[in-house]
Design a protein around this motif. Structure first.
Motif, PDB file in Angstrom:
ATOM      1  N   ALA A  21       0.844  -1.201   0.000  1.00 30.46           N
ATOM      2  CA  ALA A  21       0.000   0.000   0.000  1.00 30.46           C
ATOM      3  C   ALA A  21       0.880   1.252   0.000  1.00 30.46           C
ATOM      4  O   ALA A  21       1.936   1.296   0.643  1.00 30.46           O
ATOM      5  N   GLY A  23       2.883   4.463   0.552  1.00 28.34           N
ATOM      6  CA  GLY A  23       3.392   5.155   1.736  1.00 28.34           C
ATOM      7  C   GLY A  23       3.883   4.254   2.847  1.00 28.34           C
ATOM      8  O   GLY A  23       4.313   4.742   3.894  1.00 28.34           O
ATOM      9  N   LYS A  46       4.867   5.425  -2.843  1.00 31.41           N
ATOM     10  CA  LYS A  46       4.411   6.503  -1.958  1.00 31.41           C
ATOM     11  C   LYS A  46       3.789   7.596  -2.841  1.00 31.41           C
ATOM     12  O   LYS A  46       4.194   7.766  -3.993  1.00 31.41           O
ATOM     13  N   ILE A  72       1.418  11.633   8.294  1.00 30.96           N
ATOM     14  CA  ILE A  72       2.677  11.955   7.601  1.00 30.96           C
ATOM     15  C   ILE A  72       2.491  13.225   6.771  1.00 30.96           C
ATOM     16  O   ILE A  72       3.376  14.072   6.725  1.00 30.96           O
ATOM     17  N   LYS A 167      -8.248   6.131  -5.594  1.00 26.52           N
ATOM     18  CA  LYS A 167      -8.150   5.670  -4.198  1.00 26.52           C
ATOM     19  C   LYS A 167      -9.110   6.457  -3.316  1.00 26.52           C
ATOM     20  O   LYS A 167      -9.016   7.682  -3.199  1.00 26.52           O
ATOM     21  N   SER A 218      -5.221   2.992  10.517  1.00 27.35           N
ATOM     22  CA  SER A 218      -4.998   1.874   9.597  1.00 27.35           C
ATOM     23  C   SER A 218      -4.747   0.610  10.398  1.00 27.35           C
ATOM     24  O   SER A 218      -4.661   0.653  11.624  1.00 27.35           O
ATOM     25  N   GLY A 219      -4.602  -0.520   9.703  1.00 25.94           N
ATOM     26  CA  GLY A 219      -4.300  -1.784  10.369  1.00 25.94           C
ATOM     27  C   GLY A 219      -5.541  -2.616  10.634  1.00 25.94           C
ATOM     28  O   GLY A 219      -6.642  -2.284  10.166  1.00 25.94           O
ATOM     29  N   GLY A 245      -6.477  -2.241   3.877  1.00 27.79           N
ATOM     30  CA  GLY A 245      -7.174  -2.009   5.147  1.00 27.79           C
ATOM     31  C   GLY A 245      -7.017  -3.243   6.010  1.00 27.79           C
ATOM     32  O   GLY A 245      -7.822  -4.163   5.966  1.00 27.79           O
ATOM     33  N   ALA A 265      -3.303  -4.934  -1.162  1.00 31.12           N
ATOM     34  CA  ALA A 265      -2.183  -4.071  -0.787  1.00 31.12           C
ATOM     35  C   ALA A 265      -1.953  -4.117   0.719  1.00 31.12           C
ATOM     36  O   ALA A 265      -2.855  -3.820   1.499  1.00 31.12           O
TER      37      ALA A 265
END
Ligand SMILES: Cc1cc2nc3c(=O)[nH]c(=O)nc-3n(C[C@H](O)[C@H](O)[C@H](O)COP(=O)(O)O)c2cc1C
Length: 305
Positions: A21, A23, A46, A72, A167, A218-219, A245, A265
């Motif tokens: 994914a 970045g 990225k 970021i 996206k 995220s995660g 995701g 991703a």
């Protein structure tokens, strides 16, 4: 039994559906000690912007329950650096390259698309980041206006012949409706989903844990949400989907394949276990072998519901 993981999208062939994914995988070869780049189905870069961006002040990442927050702020060295210093590295690889771009105006998207059109031998697809929650201007604030999202997609479509993925994130509004509109505006597929906006507090200092106050979650914490959207989008629109995701294990990957994802991703997973993508490819193969699946398409989109 050999399992064929080949995945085809709009004339492109990926040797397997596993990618990284945007970045979360450095900007060039930072993961080379952990990942055999040749074995990945694709590499997604990225986000690149026309001008360099310093990103947001630190701290800009923090761990949360079953996930992380990041703000970021699209830090990157800009288009010129990408063309001069990154493209030559990626041009030596056979793994298809998908370049993620973001802009603050339709003019930015036009510039980026024109530059990437010239690199079409290396850049096989473009992922248009319409949904970064952490930046003023180029992020969801700018993109919240529906017509701007569509302008961005049209600008890329008119100037680049590559496969285009839009996206999206639910932060933009009704994801299903927007997905339909970006496809009509010229996108070939969708990338679902970017992070969800969240925050965390340091209870000793009583300050936000991110200098930016909020960041993108995220995660694994967001996996059920991403899975739901990938399922609904595939069912309604049938367009190619790059899923992200919370994909960290082969079990996660297989869930996304069953609801119809085309590419998978891995984002946050790269930080937890840098060789996560390699384990995932092996895990998908093992699952298919066990179930007597010879080609991944026998599994993809087969949810019994
Ligand atoms: C530290 C970090 C930086 C990210 N940077 C970008 C980015 O530059 N562009 C983008 O489109 N998405 C970016 N994302 C979002 C991821 O590409 C991915 O869509 C999201 O994190 C969900 O996947 P995950 O749960 O596997 O991390 C970033 C995510 C993280 C955690």
């Amino acid at each position: 039994m050999t399992v064929d993981l080949t995945t085809k999208i709009k004339g492109l062939t990926f040797k397997n559906p596993v990618t990284v994914a945007s970045g979360t995988f450095g900007t060039k070869d930072e993961y080379k000690d952990f990942v055999d780049y040749k074995k990945l189905g694709a590499i997604i870069t990225k986000t690149i912007t026309v001008k360099p961006r310093a990103g947001n002040p630190m701290p800009r990442i923090c761990e949360t329950a079953s996930g992380m927050l990041n703000a970021i702020g699209l830090q990157n060295k800009g288009l010129e650096d990408f063309l001069e210093n990154k493209i030559p590295f990626f041009s030596k690889m056979k793994t298809p390259l998908i370049v993620n771009i973001a802009g603050e105006s339709a003019g930015d998207f036009e510039k980026l698309a024109k530059a990437l059109e010239k690199e079409k031998k290396v850049v096989k697809a473009i992922e248009v980041n319409l949904s970064c929650p952490n930046v003023e201007g180029g992020g969801t604030n700018f993109m919240k206006k529906r017509d701007r999202i569509l302008e961005a997609i049209r600008a890329v479509r008119e100037n680049a012949p590559q496969v285009i993925f839009a996206k999206l994130s639910p932060e933009l509004g009704d994801l299903l409706e927007i997905a339909g509109e970006v496809l009509k505006a010229g996108a070939d597929g969708l990338s679902i989903m970017n992070t969800l906006k969240g925050m965390a507090v340091d209870i000793h200092k009583r300050t936000p844990r991110l200098a930016n106050l909020t960041g993108g979650l995220s995660g694994p914490a967001i996996k059920p949400v991403a899975l739901r959207y990938v399922y609904e989008v595939k069912k309604k629109l049938k367009a190619p989907v790059i899923a992200s995701g919370g994909i960290m294990t082969a079990q996660d990957a297989i869930e996304f394949l069953i609801v119809g994802a085309d590419l998978l991703a891995v984002g946050t997973g790269n930080f937890v276990q840098p060789k996560c993508t390699m384990d995932l490819i092996r895990g998908i193969q093992e699952y298919c072998r066990e179930k007597g699946i010879e080609h991944l398409d026998e599994l993809r989109g087969t949810l019994k519901a």
